[in-house]
Design a protein around this motif. Structure first.
Motif, PDB file in Angstrom:
ATOM      1  N   GLU A 134     -10.112   0.455  -0.847  1.00 28.98           N
ATOM      2  CA  GLU A 134      -9.821   1.117   0.489  1.00 28.98           C
ATOM      3  C   GLU A 134     -10.730   2.408   0.795  1.00 28.98           C
ATOM      4  OE1 GLU A 134      -6.582   2.109   4.030  1.00 28.98           O
ATOM      5  OE2 GLU A 134      -6.092   1.224   2.179  1.00 28.98           O
ATOM      6  N   GLU A 179      -4.768  -1.210  -4.721  1.00 26.40           N
ATOM      7  CA  GLU A 179      -6.194  -1.220  -3.951  1.00 26.40           C
ATOM      8  C   GLU A 179      -6.399   0.083  -3.008  1.00 26.40           C
ATOM      9  OE1 GLU A 179      -6.293  -4.971  -1.594  1.00 26.40           O
ATOM     10  OE2 GLU A 179      -6.628  -6.160  -3.507  1.00 26.40           O
ATOM     11  N   HIS A 180      -5.630   1.086  -3.573  1.00 22.82           N
ATOM     12  CA  HIS A 180      -6.023   2.452  -2.758  1.00 22.82           C
ATOM     13  C   HIS A 180      -7.606   2.950  -2.917  1.00 22.82           C
ATOM     14  CE1 HIS A 180      -1.681   2.932  -2.658  1.00 22.82           C
ATOM     15  NE2 HIS A 180      -1.931   3.624  -1.546  1.00 22.82           N
ATOM     16  N   LYS A 202       0.798  -1.253  -0.010  1.00 21.46           N
ATOM     17  CA  LYS A 202      -0.090  -0.011   0.039  1.00 21.46           C
ATOM     18  C   LYS A 202       0.897   1.181   0.062  1.00 21.46           C
ATOM     19  CE  LYS A 202      -4.355  -1.838   0.990  1.00 21.46           C
ATOM     20  NZ  LYS A 202      -5.566  -1.325   0.842  1.00 21.46           N
ATOM     21  N   ASP A 221     -14.223   1.642   0.977  1.00 22.28           N
ATOM     22  CA  ASP A 221     -14.934   0.946   1.844  1.00 22.28           C
ATOM     23  C   ASP A 221     -14.807   1.743   2.970  1.00 22.28           C
ATOM     24  OD1 ASP A 221     -14.637  -1.456   0.430  1.00 22.28           O
ATOM     25  OD2 ASP A 221     -13.101  -2.167   1.055  1.00 22.28           O
ATOM     26  N   ARG A 222     -14.033   2.713   3.206  1.00 20.20           N
ATOM     27  CA  ARG A 222     -13.950   3.700   4.327  1.00 20.20           C
ATOM     28  C   ARG A 222     -14.926   4.730   4.476  1.00 20.20           C
ATOM     29  NH1 ARG A 222      -8.226   4.242   7.091  1.00 20.20           N
ATOM     30  NH2 ARG A 222      -7.446   2.196   6.788  1.00 20.20           N
TER      31      ARG A 222
END
Length: 73
Positions: free
Chosen positions: A34, A30-31, A3, A37-38
């Protein structure tokens, strides 16, 4: 993939090639996922339930594929 920060050097003024590489590296890191998702808080129980349902769905799909493969043999 790690990451870490995504960096791409533009060489020989090939901006399109560098942009293509940058997009691929961002996707692999996958930034973006993520970040999505947040956006909202998901309770741990909801997260576990979703993960369990996904595993059940995948298992059923694999079983169906095996059954179809056995029919052909």
């Amino acid at each position: 993939m790690s990451k870490s920060k995504v960096k791409v050097k533009v060489r020989n003024a090939q901006i399109n090639k560098a942009l293509k590489l940058f997009k691929r590296l961002v996707k692999e890191s996958e930034h973006i996922q993520e970040f999505k998702d947040r956006r909202e808080y998901v309770k741990p129980t909801t997260r576990r339930r979703k993960k369990r349902q996904e595993a059940i769905r995948l298992n059923q799909k694999l079983l169906q594929e095996l059954r179809e493969e056995d029919k052909h043999h």
